[in-house]
Scaffold this active site. Sequence first.
Site, PDB file in Angstrom:
ATOM      1  N   ASP A  43       0.831  -1.200   0.000  1.00 55.29           N
ATOM      2  CA  ASP A  43       0.000   0.000   0.000  1.00 55.29           C
ATOM      3  C   ASP A  43       0.868   1.254   0.000  1.00 55.29           C
ATOM      4  OD1 ASP A  43      -2.715   1.100   0.122  1.00 55.29           O
ATOM      5  OD2 ASP A  43      -2.128   1.854   2.093  1.00 55.29           O
ATOM      6  N   CYS A 134     -10.344   4.187  -4.969  1.00 53.98           N
ATOM      7  CA  CYS A 134      -9.467   4.026  -3.810  1.00 53.98           C
ATOM      8  C   CYS A 134     -10.025   4.785  -2.614  1.00 53.98           C
ATOM      9  CB  CYS A 134      -8.063   4.510  -4.155  1.00 53.98           C
ATOM     10  SG  CYS A 134      -6.884   4.366  -2.785  1.00 53.98           S
ATOM     11  N   TYR A 138     -12.746   2.601   0.479  1.00 48.40           N
ATOM     12  CA  TYR A 138     -12.278   2.600   1.863  1.00 48.40           C
ATOM     13  C   TYR A 138     -13.242   3.360   2.773  1.00 48.40           C
ATOM     14  CZ  TYR A 138      -7.876   0.262   0.945  1.00 48.40           C
ATOM     15  OH  TYR A 138      -6.928  -0.686   0.624  1.00 48.40           O
ATOM     16  N   TYR A 162     -10.726   5.177   8.378  1.00 47.97           N
ATOM     17  CA  TYR A 162     -11.558   5.306   7.184  1.00 47.97           C
ATOM     18  C   TYR A 162     -12.964   5.797   7.491  1.00 47.97           C
ATOM     19  CZ  TYR A 162      -7.755   2.452   5.402  1.00 47.97           C
ATOM     20  OH  TYR A 162      -6.519   1.969   5.071  1.00 47.97           O
ATOM     21  N   GLU A 204      -9.017  -2.774  -7.104  1.00 49.58           N
ATOM     22  CA  GLU A 204      -9.166  -2.722  -5.647  1.00 49.58           C
ATOM     23  C   GLU A 204      -9.429  -4.124  -5.088  1.00 49.58           C
ATOM     24  OE1 GLU A 204      -8.807  -0.424  -3.273  1.00 49.58           O
ATOM     25  OE2 GLU A 204      -8.105   1.058  -4.721  1.00 49.58           O
TER      26      GLU A 204
END
Length: 224
Positions: A43, A134, A138, A162, A204
């Site tokens: 990541d 992205c 999340y 998040y 993803e």
Amino acid sequence: MFVHGFQEEVGDLWQETLCHPFVQSLADGTLEKEAFYYYLLQDDYYLSHFEKVIEKSVVQAGTEELAAEMRQVRERLRQSELLMREQFYPRVGLTERDFSERKPAPTAYHYTSHLYRMADFGSFGVTIAALLPCYALYADMGKMYETARSSEPFYQELLDSYVDENYQQVVLKQKRLVEQAASMADARELALMKQAFHISVEMEWAFFDMAYKKQNWRGSVNYV
């Protein structure tokens, strides 16, 4: 709502991504530690290139107002990366050596390549449409697992970030930018924006799968 339409067309995959075994085991605390470390390292690689694609969007922005907004997005990401590097990673147990020896996994490499392709051959709208999943996935993940309470504190800390109100507001702003770009796009550009968004959603899902399986190259790949 263009973004809703983009997302609605990949609704099943969106839910599959949120319910991927990697995410579920992160939420309940059963995720293998090695898979978690692997995810963080990949990541970090991904985000370093994500930031460079944001820089490309600054150049693509048609007005100074839009360029300024994307500069703010880039700066927020830089501050978040710095915080992770200085505080979260050391507490988890990752060292500078771990990062210096890290090699990008196939999916991380292909996902970032997709983002660069969209930025190099598309428009501002196409670029930010490619970036949006992205953020948005999340944000939805944070909401979906808000009450799960992982038994592993570091996993919970990541999930909490998040659902944080500041992060949620950033995502809403990114959605508004994509909406604005889509509303001014012709049919061809709108189709390209949708395609860019959909490919990113696919990536993803693949990113979580990559981390869960600790994916590696099948051949011998040397990076310099």
